[in-house]
Design a protein around this motif. Structure first.
Motif, PDB file in Angstrom:
ATOM      1  N   LYS A 115       1.841   1.694  -3.305  1.00 54.57           N
ATOM      2  CA  LYS A 115       0.891   2.144  -4.462  1.00 54.57           C
ATOM      3  C   LYS A 115       0.450   3.487  -4.234  1.00 54.57           C
ATOM      4  CE  LYS A 115      -2.352  -1.260  -3.519  1.00 54.57           C
ATOM      5  NZ  LYS A 115      -3.553  -2.130  -3.848  1.00 54.57           N
ATOM      6  N   TYR A 116       0.316   3.800  -2.887  1.00 53.26           N
ATOM      7  CA  TYR A 116      -0.171   5.053  -2.375  1.00 53.26           C
ATOM      8  C   TYR A 116       0.680   6.157  -2.124  1.00 53.26           C
ATOM      9  CZ  TYR A 116      -4.427   2.148  -2.492  1.00 53.26           C
ATOM     10  OH  TYR A 116      -5.332   1.137  -2.878  1.00 53.26           O
ATOM     11  N   ARG A 135     -12.598   0.259  -0.470  1.00 49.66           N
ATOM     12  CA  ARG A 135     -11.409   1.128  -1.480  1.00 49.66           C
ATOM     13  C   ARG A 135     -12.160   2.538  -1.517  1.00 49.66           C
ATOM     14  NH1 ARG A 135      -9.180  -0.477  -6.465  1.00 49.66           N
ATOM     15  NH2 ARG A 135      -7.552   0.475  -5.319  1.00 49.66           N
ATOM     16  N   ASN A 136     -11.062   3.277  -1.153  1.00 43.95           N
ATOM     17  CA  ASN A 136     -11.398   4.875  -1.352  1.00 43.95           C
ATOM     18  C   ASN A 136     -11.796   5.136  -2.611  1.00 43.95           C
ATOM     19  OD1 ASN A 136     -11.429   7.486  -1.193  1.00 43.95           O
ATOM     20  ND2 ASN A 136      -9.359   7.648  -0.686  1.00 43.95           N
ATOM     21  N   ASP A 167       4.401   6.257   4.780  1.00 40.88           N
ATOM     22  CA  ASP A 167       4.689   6.703   3.285  1.00 40.88           C
ATOM     23  C   ASP A 167       4.487   8.243   3.527  1.00 40.88           C
ATOM     24  OD1 ASP A 167       2.011   7.415   1.954  1.00 40.88           O
ATOM     25  OD2 ASP A 167       1.563   5.324   3.068  1.00 40.88           O
ATOM     26  N   ASN A 173       0.895  -1.278  -0.020  1.00 41.14           N
ATOM     27  CA  ASN A 173      -0.032  -0.220   0.041  1.00 41.14           C
ATOM     28  C   ASN A 173       0.696   1.343   0.096  1.00 41.14           C
ATOM     29  OD1 ASN A 173      -2.380  -1.266  -0.107  1.00 41.14           O
ATOM     30  ND2 ASN A 173      -2.870  -1.150   2.192  1.00 41.14           N
ATOM     31  N   SER A 179      -9.161   6.022  -5.092  1.00 40.55           N
ATOM     32  CA  SER A 179      -8.054   5.311  -5.578  1.00 40.55           C
ATOM     33  C   SER A 179      -8.648   4.259  -6.443  1.00 40.55           C
ATOM     34  CB  SER A 179      -7.146   4.283  -4.375  1.00 40.55           C
ATOM     35  OG  SER A 179      -8.146   4.161  -3.616  1.00 40.55           O
ATOM     36  N   LEU A 236      -6.249  -4.665   3.867  1.00 45.08           N
ATOM     37  CA  LEU A 236      -6.176  -4.255   5.302  1.00 45.08           C
ATOM     38  C   LEU A 236      -7.019  -5.037   6.010  1.00 45.08           C
ATOM     39  CD1 LEU A 236      -5.895  -0.294   4.825  1.00 45.08           C
ATOM     40  CD2 LEU A 236      -4.291  -1.711   5.809  1.00 45.08           C
ATOM     41  N   THR A 292      -7.976  -4.737  -4.256  1.00 45.97           N
ATOM     42  CA  THR A 292      -9.230  -5.418  -4.013  1.00 45.97           C
ATOM     43  C   THR A 292     -10.008  -5.064  -2.684  1.00 45.97           C
ATOM     44  OG1 THR A 292      -7.827  -6.901  -2.678  1.00 45.97           O
ATOM     45  CG2 THR A 292      -8.232  -7.702  -4.966  1.00 45.97           C
TER      46      THR A 292
HETATM   47  P1  ADP Z   1      -6.483  -1.931  -1.585  1.00 46.71           P
HETATM   48  O1  ADP Z   1      -5.109  -1.437  -1.642  1.00 46.71           O
HETATM   49  O2  ADP Z   1      -6.359  -3.484  -2.446  1.00 46.71           O
HETATM   50  O3  ADP Z   1      -7.664  -1.322  -2.355  1.00 46.71           O
HETATM   51  P2  ADP Z   1      -6.471  -2.228   1.198  1.00 46.71           P
HETATM   52  O4  ADP Z   1      -7.379  -2.945   2.086  1.00 46.71           O
HETATM   53  O5  ADP Z   1      -4.971  -2.770   1.351  1.00 46.71           O
HETATM   54  O6  ADP Z   1      -7.287  -2.727  -0.406  1.00 46.71           O
HETATM   55  O7  ADP Z   1      -6.557  -0.659   1.499  1.00 46.71           O
HETATM   56  C1  ADP Z   1      -7.981  -0.295   1.465  1.00 46.71           C
HETATM   57  C2  ADP Z   1      -8.131   1.162   0.903  1.00 46.71           C
HETATM   58  O8  ADP Z   1      -7.181   1.895   2.084  1.00 46.71           O
HETATM   59  C3  ADP Z   1      -7.352   1.368  -0.141  1.00 46.71           C
HETATM   60  O9  ADP Z   1      -8.170   1.428  -1.262  1.00 46.71           O
HETATM   61  C4  ADP Z   1      -6.613   2.724  -0.138  1.00 46.71           C
HETATM   62  O10 ADP Z   1      -7.816   3.870  -0.630  1.00 46.71           O
HETATM   63  C5  ADP Z   1      -6.623   3.188   1.425  1.00 46.71           C
HETATM   64  N1  ADP Z   1      -5.140   3.050   1.760  1.00 46.71           N
HETATM   65  C6  ADP Z   1      -4.720   2.080   2.180  1.00 46.71           C
HETATM   66  N2  ADP Z   1      -3.058   2.178   2.240  1.00 46.71           N
HETATM   67  C7  ADP Z   1      -3.193   3.394   2.351  1.00 46.71           C
HETATM   68  C8  ADP Z   1      -1.846   4.175   2.110  1.00 46.71           C
HETATM   69  N3  ADP Z   1      -0.587   3.767   2.671  1.00 46.71           N
HETATM   70  N4  ADP Z   1      -1.949   5.593   1.687  1.00 46.71           N
HETATM   71  C9  ADP Z   1      -3.432   6.100   1.287  1.00 46.71           C
HETATM   72  N5  ADP Z   1      -4.328   5.220   1.262  1.00 46.71           N
HETATM   73  C10 ADP Z   1      -4.501   3.915   1.556  1.00 46.71           C
END
Ligand code: ADP
Length: 287
Positions: A163-164, A208-209, A189, A160, A212, A223, A219
């Motif tokens: 990715k973010y 999921r936000n 991060d 994550n 994003s 988390l 998926t």
């Molecule tokens: P995924 O990354 O597959 O969407 P996760 O369960 O890992 O699913 O994360 C759920 C949501 O939390 C993500 O869609 C994202 O919007 C937010 N998120 C998780 N980690 C971060 C991060 N490090 N920075 C910003 N947003 C995050």
């Protein structure tokens, strides 16, 4: 919905309890998950074969490839790792749903386990232009963990952060002993961050936000799975974030000595748990 109001209450307080029945919406997700898990299960064997050959080729060809071809090879390696993580996330969430994810907690040197995970993840980070910076307190006490599952937790948090992580290339992993005797590990991060209004939803299944969803693959299970695993270890997972400035995800682990006191029995020296709590005298397996 239940509402309570007492005119004579000197505090003038009012209580409203609202319950939402989400059974129908969740059961749709559960059906979908069952089907996906069935399909994803079939990816395991070919994926293991691909990963094996990629590693052999990388070893055999190291030093003989042009920088461009070597970077293709690294990308292939990192992508196959990422696909494996995806497959295990899906399968593990399906197992949690059926209470079939069994964990076996062993005494482990956390610094060693964490460094191994980080050295595996470093390539994936590098391929995405990020650097992992580790700050691990020396001489941490031994923790009681199921290493394979903890690999998934740390892997998901770092994935994550990659990715973010936005434009910043820095990801900091810290681990230290807290005053309450637990060992805390954080992944920080400096990327997009998360707004206060949705912080509470992140650990929900499939969440999921919306921001994003369109441009970052995922998926919404990482988390959710990480929380289930950390909780099954007797730990706690949390997040702190500021929109536009980045996020810190952290989790605690118990020292093995603390766990052992609580759950070791004379006839059964292993500490076994499911994602939904304790199991007693159950033979361990992790498929
Ligand atoms: P995924 O990354 O597959 O969407 P996760 O369960 O890992 O699913 O994360 C759920 C949501 O939390 C993500 O869609 C994202 O919007 C937010 N998120 C998780 N980690 C971060 C991060 N490090 N920075 C910003 N947003 C995050």
């Amino acid at each position: 919905m239940a509402a309570y109001y007492n005119k004579n209450n000197p505090d003038q307080t009012e209580t409203i309890v609202t319950l939402f029945d989400k059974t129908t919406s969740y059961s749709k997700d559960d059906d979908a998950l069952g089907f996906i898990a069935l399909a994803v299960h079939e990816l395991r064997t070919p994926l293991t074969i691909l990963r094996g050959y990629i590693e052999v080729l990388e070893d055999e060809l190291s030093g003989k490839l042009s920088p461009e071809l070597a970077s293709f090879m690294q990308k292939m390696h990192a992508s196959s790792q990422q696909l494996s993580s995806f497959v295990s996330n899906i399968l593990n969430v399906a197992r949690i749903e059926e209470n079939q994810l069994f964990l076996q907690l062993h005494e482990e040197n956390w610094e060693k386990v964490l460094k191994n995970i980080l050295s595996d993840m470093a390539l994936r980070a590098q391929v995405h232009g990020k650097k992992l910076e580790a700050n691990i307190q020396p001489n941490l006490p031994a923790v009681g963990i199921d290493s394979v599952s903890m690999y998934e937790v740390v892997g998901n948090l770092i994935d994550n952060a990659i990715k973010y992580g936005g434009k910043s290339d820095k990801i900091i992993i810290r681990s230290y002993l807290r005053d309450d005797g637990t060992v805390e590990t954080t992944v920080q991060d400096f990327g997009v961050g998360i707004s206060d209004s949705i912080l509470g939803n992140l650990f929900e299944k499939f969440y999921r936000n919306h921001r994003s969803r369109t441009h970052v693959g995922g998926t919404g299970l990482g988390l959710y799975l990480s929380k289930a695993i950390v909780n099954a270890h007797g730990g706690h997972i949390w997040v702190q974030s500021k929109e536009g400035q980045g996020s810190v995800f952290g989790f605690t682990l118990q020292q093995y000595s603390q766990l052992a006191d609580k759950s070791k029995t004379a006839d059964n020296s292993d500490i076994q748990r499911t994602a939904h709590g304790w199991i007693k005298n159950h033979s361990f397996y992790r498929r």
